[in-house]
Design a protein around this motif. Structure first.
Motif, mmCIF file in Angstrom:
data_model
loop_
_atom_site.group_PDB
_atom_site.id
_atom_site.type_symbol
_atom_site.label_atom_id
_atom_site.label_comp_id
_atom_site.label_asym_id
_atom_site.label_seq_id
_atom_site.Cartn_x
_atom_site.Cartn_y
_atom_site.Cartn_z
ATOM 1 N N VAL A 1 -17.553 -21.559 -10.647
ATOM 2 C CA VAL A 1 -17.965 -22.332 -9.033
ATOM 3 C C VAL A 1 -17.094 -21.409 -7.963
ATOM 4 C CG1 VAL A 1 -17.443 -24.799 -10.445
ATOM 5 C CG2 VAL A 1 -15.321 -24.678 -9.115
ATOM 6 N N ASP A 2 -17.679 -22.081 -6.598
ATOM 7 C CA ASP A 2 -17.162 -21.698 -5.381
ATOM 8 C C ASP A 2 -15.984 -22.637 -5.112
ATOM 9 O OD1 ASP A 2 -16.498 -21.788 -2.783
ATOM 10 O OD2 ASP A 2 -18.788 -21.943 -2.171
ATOM 11 N N ALA B 1 -7.650 -23.732 -8.428
ATOM 12 C CA ALA B 1 -6.897 -25.306 -9.251
ATOM 13 C C ALA B 1 -5.342 -25.626 -9.377
ATOM 14 C CB ALA B 1 -8.196 -26.280 -10.501
ATOM 15 N N GLN B 2 -5.417 -27.119 -8.867
ATOM 16 C CA GLN B 2 -3.888 -27.350 -9.418
ATOM 17 C C GLN B 2 -3.358 -27.112 -11.327
ATOM 18 O OE1 GLN B 2 -5.952 -29.119 -7.320
ATOM 19 N NE2 GLN B 2 -4.151 -30.153 -5.741
ATOM 20 N N ARG C 1 -11.545 -27.071 -0.603
ATOM 21 C CA ARG C 1 -11.656 -27.379 1.222
ATOM 22 C C ARG C 1 -11.817 -29.199 1.402
ATOM 23 N NH1 ARG C 1 -14.452 -29.305 4.180
ATOM 24 N NH2 ARG C 1 -16.448 -28.472 3.550
ATOM 25 N N ILE C 2 -12.532 -29.331 0.547
ATOM 26 C CA ILE C 2 -13.147 -30.586 0.098
ATOM 27 C C ILE C 2 -11.860 -31.481 -0.489
ATOM 28 C CG2 ILE C 2 -14.398 -32.375 -1.119
ATOM 29 C CD1 ILE C 2 -16.253 -29.927 -0.721
ATOM 30 N N LYS D 1 -21.175 -29.804 -1.631
ATOM 31 C CA LYS D 1 -22.331 -30.437 -0.829
ATOM 32 C C LYS D 1 -22.313 -32.451 -1.506
ATOM 33 C CE LYS D 1 -26.035 -28.190 0.675
ATOM 34 N NZ LYS D 1 -25.558 -26.844 -0.117
ATOM 35 N N GLU D 2 -22.716 -31.493 -3.035
ATOM 36 C CA GLU D 2 -22.200 -33.458 -3.544
ATOM 37 C C GLU D 2 -21.397 -33.186 -3.600
ATOM 38 O OE1 GLU D 2 -25.360 -34.839 -4.331
ATOM 39 O OE2 GLU D 2 -26.795 -33.056 -3.153
ATOM 40 N N ILE D 3 -20.392 -32.963 -3.617
ATOM 41 C CA ILE D 3 -19.203 -33.373 -4.184
ATOM 42 C C ILE D 3 -18.799 -34.230 -2.679
ATOM 43 C CG2 ILE D 3 -16.706 -32.756 -4.156
ATOM 44 C CD1 ILE D 3 -17.499 -30.012 -6.180
ATOM 45 N N GLU D 4 -19.608 -33.852 -1.888
ATOM 46 C CA GLU D 4 -18.488 -34.150 -0.862
ATOM 47 C C GLU D 4 -19.418 -35.899 -0.350
ATOM 48 O OE1 GLU D 4 -16.786 -31.999 3.297
ATOM 49 O OE2 GLU D 4 -18.402 -30.980 2.689
#
Length: 396
Positions: free
Chosen positions: A147-148, A184-185, A154-155, A124-127
């Motif tokens: 991490v999730d 992740a990439q 999604r973000i 949520k803080e990333i977004e």
């Protein structure tokens, strides 16, 4: 035994127990000796063997081994195309390299606060931190807990961002039943002596992306290639060209022989770490003055670190006093980590206290207690007894 060692009492242990330590056996030593007696000390078959063992273990298509975890993060940022003017979202509770790698490429680290329960970066803080300048996210699997990553994906997908998962703590950890390393990439691992497996120093990035892999291979060795499809012309079998600006981030066969041998034991190492963490969880569950780590349902941590959080309102002392008292008991505690932006260098760059309140509150209360595979049951009991002895002395 009730009198604290720092006050003149007898310590829990006669000898000092560090918070982390490598586990090297004869198989590891023989693997290194074999390289020393062979033809290649660097850039030889052991490098490829180590890369294959790690990529196969996590289920990734490619792996590129380099001289350190920091070099691996730098390499990943380069491959991601991070440059001046780009912003990269990073966790504040991590080793400085997780953010420094952005600065190396001219980008700007943007710190997003942590989840107060898991201590990992909060999606949520990333977004909230995404802007038109955001190019990538570097989430950190702190202590080994994933991490999730699906939520972060999604973000990232919604905003066309690259994810570089900093899994320096998390080789052998799992997310939703699968090994960390393919969501992740690019995913980075570290092989420092206190990490899940060691090559002395060393790092690696795994990826399924062919183009990112090619960029990292070039970056690792001066941007030089012999690839006939990449060079402008070919003067002969000796011929090579520098086609980009890279670094000498090569890792030696000596190191990779150790790392490859260590990979044969990783499941045993992770199992032991999990057993110790379970013992700690049980031992401290009724100690009201400390909070044990909270593991999310989607994560199965490999427990690189075990961090307790002090409930200071229930104690008559500071974190520093607890830390020093445990050290005096010969329990080698540590603190992981000072929020990156509070380091003097980052303060000079303009970052200010108060940026990530959850991270700052955690830092004031956190202590890392010993956890590594070579610990005996007696060592584990000593840590438990030492923590309880000190906490009981200072509790209100």
């Amino acid at each position: 035994m009730n009198e604290l060692a720092i006050n003149g009492g007898r310590p829990i242990r006669k000898t000092y127990l560090s918070y982390g330590r490598q586990d090297i056996d004869e198989e590891d030593i023989e693997s290194v000796v074999k390289v020393l007696k062979g033809d290649f000390l660097t850039t030889g078959p052991s490098v490829r063997e180590f890369e294959k063992k790690v990529s196969d273990y996590v289920g990734a298509k490619h792996a590129v081994a380099v001289a350190s975890g920091t070099a691996a993060l730098h390499m990943a940022c380069f491959a991601a195309g991070i440059k001046e003017g780009d912003e990269v979202i990073v966790s504040p509770i991590t080793f400085a390299a997780s953010a420094n790698c952005v600065l190396y490429c001219g980008g700007t680290p943007v710190f997003a606060d942590i989840d107060p329960k898991t201590y990992n970066i909060d999606p949520k803080e990333i977004e909230k931190k995404v802007t038109s300048k955001t190019k990538a996210i570097i989430p950190v699997d702190f202590t080994g807990q994933s991490v999730d990553i699906d939520e972060i994906r999604r973000i990232a997908g919604k905003n066309n961002l690259i994810i570089i998962e900093d899994s320096a703590h998390a080789l052998g950890s799992e997310y939703k039943g699968k090994k960390v390393g393919t969501k992740a990439q690019m995913t980075e691992f570290s092989f420092h002596p206190v990490k899940p497996v060691t090559s002395g120093e060393g790092g690696m990035v795994v990826t399924d992306d062919d183009e990112l892999y090619k960029k990292m291979i070039l970056f690792r060795s001066h941007g030089i290639t012999r690839d006939k499809d990449l060079i402008t012309h070919n003067e002969g079998p000796w011929y090579y060209e520098q086609i980009d600006l890279g670094y000498n981030y090569r890792i030696t066969d000596i190191q990779c022989a150790l790392g490859a041998s260590q990979m044969n034991k990783i499941d045993k190492f992770i199992s032991r770490r999990r057993d110790i963490a379970k013992t700690y969880n049980e031992a401290f569950k009724d100690v009201a003055e400390i909070t044990t780590p909270c593991e999310a349902e989607f994560s199965n941590s490999g427990w690189h670190l075990y961090v307790i959080k002090l409930n200071l309102e229930k104690l008559t002392c500071t974190r520093k006093e607890i830390f020093e008292a445990l050290q005096a008991e010969n329990i080698g505690v540590n603190v992981h980590y000072l929020p990156v932006y509070l380091h003097p260098y980052y303060q000079k760059l303009g970052y200010q206290k108060g940026l990530c309140k959850n991270a700052e509150e955690l830092y004031e209360r956190m202590i890392t207690i010993p956890l590594f595979p070579k610990m005996t049951d007696e060592d584990v009991s000593d840590v438990i007894d030492g923590v309880k002895k000190v906490i009981n002395y200072y509790k209100r």
